[in-house]
Design a protein around this motif. Structure first.
Motif, PDB file in Angstrom:
ATOM      1  N   ILE A  55      21.166  28.987   5.012  1.00 44.77           N
ATOM      2  CA  ILE A  55      20.812  29.393   3.570  1.00 44.77           C
ATOM      3  C   ILE A  55      20.848  31.416   4.080  1.00 44.77           C
ATOM      4  O   ILE A  55      21.208  31.349   4.471  1.00 44.77           O
ATOM      5  N   GLU A  56      21.814  31.164   2.452  1.00 41.65           N
ATOM      6  CA  GLU A  56      22.350  32.717   2.192  1.00 41.65           C
ATOM      7  C   GLU A  56      21.638  33.420   1.305  1.00 41.65           C
ATOM      8  O   GLU A  56      21.885  32.922   0.230  1.00 41.65           O
ATOM      9  N   VAL A  57      20.874  34.314   1.347  1.00 41.05           N
ATOM     10  CA  VAL A  57      20.081  35.195  -0.057  1.00 41.05           C
ATOM     11  C   VAL A  57      19.900  36.501   0.592  1.00 41.05           C
ATOM     12  O   VAL A  57      20.316  37.184   1.993  1.00 41.05           O
ATOM     13  N   ASN A  58      21.099  37.611  -0.401  1.00 39.47           N
ATOM     14  CA  ASN A  58      20.793  38.886   0.278  1.00 39.47           C
ATOM     15  C   ASN A  58      21.827  38.894   1.438  1.00 39.47           C
ATOM     16  O   ASN A  58      21.174  40.415   1.666  1.00 39.47           O
ATOM     17  N   GLY A  59      22.988  38.611   0.984  1.00 40.69           N
ATOM     18  CA  GLY A  59      23.242  38.926   2.556  1.00 40.69           C
ATOM     19  C   GLY A  59      22.765  38.574   4.209  1.00 40.69           C
ATOM     20  O   GLY A  59      23.306  38.593   5.381  1.00 40.69           O
ATOM     21  N   GLN A  60      21.792  37.542   3.661  1.00 37.93           N
ATOM     22  CA  GLN A  60      20.855  37.420   5.280  1.00 37.93           C
ATOM     23  C   GLN A  60      21.241  35.790   5.175  1.00 37.93           C
ATOM     24  O   GLN A  60      21.071  34.991   4.331  1.00 37.93           O
ATOM     25  N   THR A  61      21.144  35.539   6.903  1.00 34.95           N
ATOM     26  CA  THR A  61      21.941  34.632   6.949  1.00 34.95           C
ATOM     27  C   THR A  61      20.655  33.158   7.599  1.00 34.95           C
ATOM     28  O   THR A  61      20.188  34.147   8.513  1.00 34.95           O
ATOM     29  N   ASN A  62      20.197  32.448   7.200  1.00 36.71           N
ATOM     30  CA  ASN A  62      18.839  31.832   8.191  1.00 36.71           C
ATOM     31  C   ASN A  62      19.801  30.366   8.226  1.00 36.71           C
ATOM     32  O   ASN A  62      19.726  29.064   7.063  1.00 36.71           O
ATOM     33  N   LYS A  63      20.345  30.188   9.585  1.00 34.24           N
ATOM     34  CA  LYS A  63      21.586  28.730   9.579  1.00 34.24           C
ATOM     35  C   LYS A  63      20.406  27.813  10.334  1.00 34.24           C
ATOM     36  O   LYS A  63      19.122  27.673  10.414  1.00 34.24           O
ATOM     37  N   ASP A  64      20.611  26.501   9.096  1.00 34.77           N
ATOM     38  CA  ASP A  64      20.115  24.951   9.287  1.00 34.77           C
ATOM     39  C   ASP A  64      18.594  24.980   8.936  1.00 34.77           C
ATOM     40  O   ASP A  64      17.842  24.944   9.549  1.00 34.77           O
ATOM     41  N   ALA A  65      18.440  26.848   8.110  1.00 35.60           N
ATOM     42  CA  ALA A  65      16.901  26.191   7.006  1.00 35.60           C
ATOM     43  C   ALA A  65      16.441  24.957   6.348  1.00 35.60           C
ATOM     44  O   ALA A  65      15.403  24.912   6.453  1.00 35.60           O
ATOM     45  N   ALA A  66      17.274  24.713   6.078  1.00 34.55           N
ATOM     46  CA  ALA A  66      16.726  22.965   5.421  1.00 34.55           C
ATOM     47  C   ALA A  66      17.708  22.120   6.134  1.00 34.55           C
ATOM     48  O   ALA A  66      18.898  21.643   6.382  1.00 34.55           O
ATOM     49  N   TRP A  67      17.198  20.714   5.396  1.00 39.38           N
ATOM     50  CA  TRP A  67      18.021  19.684   6.042  1.00 39.38           C
ATOM     51  C   TRP A  67      17.316  18.387   4.692  1.00 39.38           C
ATOM     52  O   TRP A  67      17.095  18.710   4.013  1.00 39.38           O
ATOM     53  N   TYR A  68      18.194  17.512   4.893  1.00 39.80           N
ATOM     54  CA  TYR A  68      18.345  16.553   3.708  1.00 39.80           C
ATOM     55  C   TYR A  68      18.731  15.376   4.800  1.00 39.80           C
ATOM     56  O   TYR A  68      19.696  14.872   5.778  1.00 39.80           O
ATOM     57  N   TYR A  69      18.610  13.819   4.125  1.00 37.60           N
ATOM     58  CA  TYR A  69      18.997  12.854   4.591  1.00 37.60           C
ATOM     59  C   TYR A  69      19.519  12.026   3.364  1.00 37.60           C
ATOM     60  O   TYR A  69      18.989  11.241   2.102  1.00 37.60           O
ATOM     61  N   PRO A  70      20.753  11.867   3.351  1.00 36.57           N
ATOM     62  CA  PRO A  70      21.891  11.392   2.758  1.00 36.57           C
ATOM     63  C   PRO A  70      21.437   9.736   2.225  1.00 36.57           C
ATOM     64  O   PRO A  70      21.384   9.427   1.550  1.00 36.57           O
ATOM     65  N   LYS A  71      20.985   9.808   3.042  1.00 33.02           N
ATOM     66  CA  LYS A  71      21.328   7.936   3.557  1.00 33.02           C
ATOM     67  C   LYS A  71      20.030   7.707   4.507  1.00 33.02           C
ATOM     68  O   LYS A  71      20.091   7.938   5.551  1.00 33.02           O
ATOM     69  N   THR A  72      18.339   7.087   4.008  1.00 29.95           N
ATOM     70  CA  THR A  72      17.544   6.715   4.514  1.00 29.95           C
ATOM     71  C   THR A  72      17.402   5.699   4.883  1.00 29.95           C
ATOM     72  O   THR A  72      18.465   4.641   4.643  1.00 29.95           O
ATOM     73  N   SER A  73      16.876   4.983   6.275  1.00 30.68           N
ATOM     74  CA  SER A  73      16.309   4.397   6.633  1.00 30.68           C
ATOM     75  C   SER A  73      15.686   3.643   5.470  1.00 30.68           C
ATOM     76  O   SER A  73      14.798   3.821   4.863  1.00 30.68           O
ATOM     77  N   PRO A  74      15.275   2.403   5.096  1.00 30.96           N
ATOM     78  CA  PRO A  74      14.443   1.691   4.208  1.00 30.96           C
ATOM     79  C   PRO A  74      13.157   2.170   4.013  1.00 30.96           C
ATOM     80  O   PRO A  74      12.614   2.405   2.877  1.00 30.96           O
ATOM     81  N   ALA A  75      12.646   2.740   4.512  1.00 27.03           N
ATOM     82  CA  ALA A  75      10.882   3.531   5.200  1.00 27.03           C
ATOM     83  C   ALA A  75      10.604   4.698   4.523  1.00 27.03           C
ATOM     84  O   ALA A  75      10.134   5.599   4.191  1.00 27.03           O
ATOM     85  N   ALA A  76      11.884   5.691   4.729  1.00 27.19           N
ATOM     86  CA  ALA A  76      12.193   6.885   4.225  1.00 27.19           C
ATOM     87  C   ALA A  76      13.180   7.081   2.593  1.00 27.19           C
ATOM     88  O   ALA A  76      12.969   7.415   2.312  1.00 27.19           O
ATOM     89  N   LYS A  77      12.572   5.301   2.294  1.00 29.94           N
ATOM     90  CA  LYS A  77      13.834   5.836   0.721  1.00 29.94           C
ATOM     91  C   LYS A  77      13.417   7.115  -0.925  1.00 29.94           C
ATOM     92  O   LYS A  77      14.366   7.790  -1.155  1.00 29.94           O
ATOM     93  N   PRO A  78      12.138   7.244  -0.271  1.00 33.05           N
ATOM     94  CA  PRO A  78      11.304   8.017  -1.560  1.00 33.05           C
ATOM     95  C   PRO A  78      12.413   9.748  -1.234  1.00 33.05           C
ATOM     96  O   PRO A  78      12.022  10.434  -2.251  1.00 33.05           O
ATOM     97  N   ILE A  79      12.105   9.864   0.323  1.00 36.03           N
ATOM     98  CA  ILE A  79      13.698  11.392   0.184  1.00 36.03           C
ATOM     99  C   ILE A  79      14.322  11.149   0.537  1.00 36.03           C
ATOM    100  O   ILE A  79      15.064  12.202   0.740  1.00 36.03           O
ATOM    101  N   GLU A  80      14.988  10.272   0.025  1.00 35.18           N
ATOM    102  CA  GLU A  80      16.557   9.994   0.175  1.00 35.18           C
ATOM    103  C   GLU A  80      17.360  10.745  -0.735  1.00 35.18           C
ATOM    104  O   GLU A  80      16.647  11.508  -1.940  1.00 35.18           O
TER     105      GLU A  80
END
Length: 93
Positions: A55-80
């Motif tokens: 994430i980069e906001v107003n010239g400041q960087t926060n490396k790897d501050a957000a994550w996501y699962y593009p393809k989840t296991s069946p148990a985690a489908k609600p957050i895919e």
């Protein structure tokens, strides 16, 4: 819910999904101008392979501050494809 970093709202949604005390925001809820895909990947035994954003906001960087699962296991489908935050990103109602 709002995700805030560096005094800026970077994501906002009334439809987050809470898993393991993390609010996962729908992909269309993030303000993509602040997000850059990272090369970082991790593995969760029950959710699958996580991908990260820096994430980069107003010239400041926060490396790897957000994550996501593009393809989840069946148990985690609600957050895919949904995005969660850490590393100082404040998530508030």
């Amino acid at each position: 819910m709002k995700a805030i970093w560096n005094n800026t709202i970077i994501a906002e949604s009334e439809n987050t999904v809470v898993i393991e005390n993390n609010h996962y925001f729908p992909p269309d809820a993030i303000n993509t101008r602040y997000f850059t895909k990272s090369e970082t990947h991790t593995h969760c035994p029950w959710k699958g392979e996580a991908f990260y954003y820096t994430i980069e906001v107003n010239g400041q960087t926060n490396k790897d501050a957000a994550w996501y699962y593009p393809k989840t296991s069946p148990a985690a489908k609600p957050i895919e494809g949904y995005v969660a935050f850490w590393k100082g990103v404040e998530v508030v109602a």
